[in-house]
Design a protein around this motif. Sequence first.
Motif, PDB file in Angstrom:
ATOM      1  N   ARG A   1     -12.650  36.072  21.504  1.00 49.31           N
ATOM      2  CA  ARG A   1     -14.083  35.699  21.487  1.00 49.31           C
ATOM      3  C   ARG A   1     -14.928  36.856  22.461  1.00 49.31           C
ATOM      4  O   ARG A   1     -14.359  37.246  23.661  1.00 49.31           O
ATOM      5  CB  ARG A   1     -14.396  34.391  21.799  1.00 49.31           C
ATOM      6  CG  ARG A   1     -13.833  33.177  20.959  1.00 49.31           C
ATOM      7  CD  ARG A   1     -13.704  31.985  21.604  1.00 49.31           C
ATOM      8  NE  ARG A   1     -12.503  31.685  22.276  1.00 49.31           N
ATOM      9  CZ  ARG A   1     -12.564  30.908  23.101  1.00 49.31           C
ATOM     10  NH1 ARG A   1     -13.203  29.967  23.429  1.00 49.31           N
ATOM     11  NH2 ARG A   1     -11.282  30.718  23.822  1.00 49.31           N
ATOM     12  N   LEU A   2     -16.324  36.983  21.826  1.00 55.79           N
ATOM     13  CA  LEU A   2     -17.033  37.980  22.963  1.00 55.79           C
ATOM     14  C   LEU A   2     -17.396  37.168  23.998  1.00 55.79           C
ATOM     15  O   LEU A   2     -17.191  35.628  24.129  1.00 55.79           O
ATOM     16  CB  LEU A   2     -18.271  38.306  22.070  1.00 55.79           C
ATOM     17  CG  LEU A   2     -17.961  39.348  20.657  1.00 55.79           C
ATOM     18  CD1 LEU A   2     -19.409  39.279  20.088  1.00 55.79           C
ATOM     19  CD2 LEU A   2     -17.276  40.428  21.112  1.00 55.79           C
ATOM     20  N   GLN A   3     -18.006  37.891  25.000  1.00 56.29           N
ATOM     21  CA  GLN A   3     -18.487  37.117  26.226  1.00 56.29           C
ATOM     22  C   GLN A   3     -19.684  36.283  26.008  1.00 56.29           C
ATOM     23  O   GLN A   3     -20.347  36.820  25.040  1.00 56.29           O
ATOM     24  CB  GLN A   3     -18.456  38.075  27.372  1.00 56.29           C
ATOM     25  CG  GLN A   3     -17.353  38.460  27.978  1.00 56.29           C
ATOM     26  CD  GLN A   3     -17.348  39.561  28.833  1.00 56.29           C
ATOM     27  OE1 GLN A   3     -16.516  40.280  29.366  1.00 56.29           O
ATOM     28  NE2 GLN A   3     -18.631  39.986  29.199  1.00 56.29           N
ATOM     29  N   GLU A   4     -20.061  35.641  26.760  1.00 57.76           N
ATOM     30  CA  GLU A   4     -21.500  34.976  26.606  1.00 57.76           C
ATOM     31  C   GLU A   4     -22.549  36.038  26.163  1.00 57.76           C
ATOM     32  O   GLU A   4     -23.699  35.902  25.511  1.00 57.76           O
ATOM     33  CB  GLU A   4     -21.659  34.331  27.959  1.00 57.76           C
ATOM     34  CG  GLU A   4     -21.915  32.960  27.875  1.00 57.76           C
ATOM     35  CD  GLU A   4     -22.285  32.224  29.392  1.00 57.76           C
ATOM     36  OE1 GLU A   4     -21.481  32.169  29.967  1.00 57.76           O
ATOM     37  OE2 GLU A   4     -23.359  31.807  29.282  1.00 57.76           O
ATOM     38  N   ASP A   5     -22.480  37.167  27.090  1.00 57.70           N
ATOM     39  CA  ASP A   5     -23.527  38.263  26.906  1.00 57.70           C
ATOM     40  C   ASP A   5     -23.433  39.105  25.491  1.00 57.70           C
ATOM     41  O   ASP A   5     -24.246  39.939  25.542  1.00 57.70           O
ATOM     42  CB  ASP A   5     -23.712  39.011  28.016  1.00 57.70           C
ATOM     43  CG  ASP A   5     -22.279  39.447  28.414  1.00 57.70           C
ATOM     44  OD1 ASP A   5     -21.220  39.399  27.642  1.00 57.70           O
ATOM     45  OD2 ASP A   5     -22.338  39.992  29.774  1.00 57.70           O
ATOM     46  N   GLY A   6     -22.512  38.706  24.732  1.00 56.84           N
ATOM     47  CA  GLY A   6     -22.319  39.396  23.614  1.00 56.84           C
ATOM     48  C   GLY A   6     -21.458  40.822  23.809  1.00 56.84           C
ATOM     49  O   GLY A   6     -21.183  41.429  22.715  1.00 56.84           O
TER      50      GLY A   6
ATOM     51  N   PHE B   1     -14.747  41.246  25.718  1.00 51.64           N
ATOM     52  CA  PHE B   1     -13.907  40.969  26.948  1.00 51.64           C
ATOM     53  C   PHE B   1     -13.118  42.255  27.446  1.00 51.64           C
ATOM     54  O   PHE B   1     -12.508  42.767  26.449  1.00 51.64           O
ATOM     55  CB  PHE B   1     -13.001  39.866  26.677  1.00 51.64           C
ATOM     56  CG  PHE B   1     -12.298  39.590  28.125  1.00 51.64           C
ATOM     57  CD1 PHE B   1     -12.735  38.890  29.144  1.00 51.64           C
ATOM     58  CD2 PHE B   1     -10.947  39.774  28.079  1.00 51.64           C
ATOM     59  CE1 PHE B   1     -11.889  38.709  30.269  1.00 51.64           C
ATOM     60  CE2 PHE B   1     -10.037  39.568  29.355  1.00 51.64           C
ATOM     61  CZ  PHE B   1     -10.753  39.169  30.184  1.00 51.64           C
TER      62      PHE B   1
ATOM     63  N   ARG C   1     -18.024  31.292  22.650  1.00 50.83           N
ATOM     64  CA  ARG C   1     -18.103  32.587  23.661  1.00 50.83           C
ATOM     65  C   ARG C   1     -17.045  32.335  24.829  1.00 50.83           C
ATOM     66  O   ARG C   1     -16.970  31.116  25.306  1.00 50.83           O
ATOM     67  CB  ARG C   1     -19.325  33.006  23.920  1.00 50.83           C
ATOM     68  CG  ARG C   1     -20.289  33.280  22.655  1.00 50.83           C
ATOM     69  CD  ARG C   1     -20.303  34.874  22.486  1.00 50.83           C
ATOM     70  NE  ARG C   1     -20.847  35.058  21.301  1.00 50.83           N
ATOM     71  CZ  ARG C   1     -21.969  35.844  21.272  1.00 50.83           C
ATOM     72  NH1 ARG C   1     -22.605  36.330  22.324  1.00 50.83           N
ATOM     73  NH2 ARG C   1     -22.602  36.444  20.135  1.00 50.83           N
ATOM     74  N   LEU C   2     -16.717  33.510  25.365  1.00 48.77           N
ATOM     75  CA  LEU C   2     -16.175  33.172  26.698  1.00 48.77           C
ATOM     76  C   LEU C   2     -16.967  33.039  27.753  1.00 48.77           C
ATOM     77  O   LEU C   2     -18.124  33.463  27.716  1.00 48.77           O
ATOM     78  CB  LEU C   2     -15.207  34.469  27.154  1.00 48.77           C
ATOM     79  CG  LEU C   2     -13.968  34.899  26.006  1.00 48.77           C
ATOM     80  CD1 LEU C   2     -13.604  36.288  26.451  1.00 48.77           C
ATOM     81  CD2 LEU C   2     -13.004  33.718  26.125  1.00 48.77           C
TER      82      LEU C   2
END
Lengths: 248, 165
Positions: free
Chosen positions: A162-167, A170, B20-21
């Motif tokens: 999954r992408l990180q919170e900021d899009g 990883f 999301r992570l």
Amino acid sequence: MAYEPQFYPGATSVAENRRKHMSGDVEKLREISDDDLTTVLGHRAPGTDYPSTHPPLAEMGEPECSIREIVEPTPGAKAGDRIRYVQFVDSMYNAPATPYFRSYNASINFRGVDPGTLSGRQVVEARERDMEELAKFQIETEMTCPALSSLRGATVHGHSLRLQEDGVMFDMLERTVLENGYIVAVKDQVGRPIDKKVNMGKPMSEEEAAKRTTIYRVDNVPYRSDSEVIEWVHRVFEQRTKYGFQPL
Amino acid sequence: MTNSSSDNGNPFQIEIFPSRLVRPATAKELLNEISKIDGIIRAFIQGPRLPTEVPYGPAKGSVVNHGSREHVKVGDVDIELSIMVGRIRLEIEHEDVKIKLREVCERVLPFGFEIREGLFIPKKQTISDYAKRGPGADPKFLGLYDPKSKPDKQITILNSEENEA
């Protein structure tokens, strides 16, 4: 009438993007200077000459060979450059390119390149200046989104997460960071810290990435919605099965 | 029709799966909110590892300094996050806890999440567990740490009776 390659079937935006990547007719979105590119690739210090493995071909005196007469050597081969690599990783979350389409792009549009296509990464080996030409082309155009794609020589883990919170995709070595809306490289391809930060450009918005991607996804453009592609894939599978069947 | 495991009054397990992570600041808020809810027996945080050194390649041994490898304070306990939080698995006492957890997640995770019910933390010893810890091992620690590692490095006890005393 001159032959015009069609590259890829299909009527959806994904099929259209696949045709663009294969033909090399892609939009340029950003600029990256030669020194910045050299810095993130990490093969030599920026501004230095290309190290060589053999003298320039003109000085070597090549043997008489009809093929050598027909085929013009690439600039890297002419100068005797070392073979070096560039390796891209593209997220499965609507990254513009995929390993296959980076390889198609390299094989169709560039000479003297050796693309390696893997499930999560794509590597191209070539003479150093030829490799840099390809890397620059793929980084500067719509084939790359700095947040969803990155240069990773080692430790490529991240494309299927999954992408990180900021899009941003990883990266366990955090080679790039999001700063003031721009993706900035703080380490080179393999994770060595670099002296000067390199601005890799602005990330695409979610909508733009969905528009420019070459990935069929159920939550964007589903594969099954492209009937022409399905028809051709069936045809290829059927014909290669029949061809392989050789009764005595 | 079969009943879900949450209908029989026994403890059951759920998994919070963010879309999301999660960055450390959000993880800290989420873990703190979760630690305030009564009725959680044990929890397990999972996600991609954040190494301190580059493990292989030409830069092997270089320091990574990942921005997400941070110390977060949950209650009174300081925890170093050696992963980027990807999912949180919890064993809870009753259905109400799940409702409270959903409310917390809706507040803290604006990018979306899923809550699933299932068996995520082992309830029985494996052969490796038995070989390492023997028959008298504390069942609460089952499945929370690798048999080869030391439990005090991987397990943090929050809100225990000893802590409160």
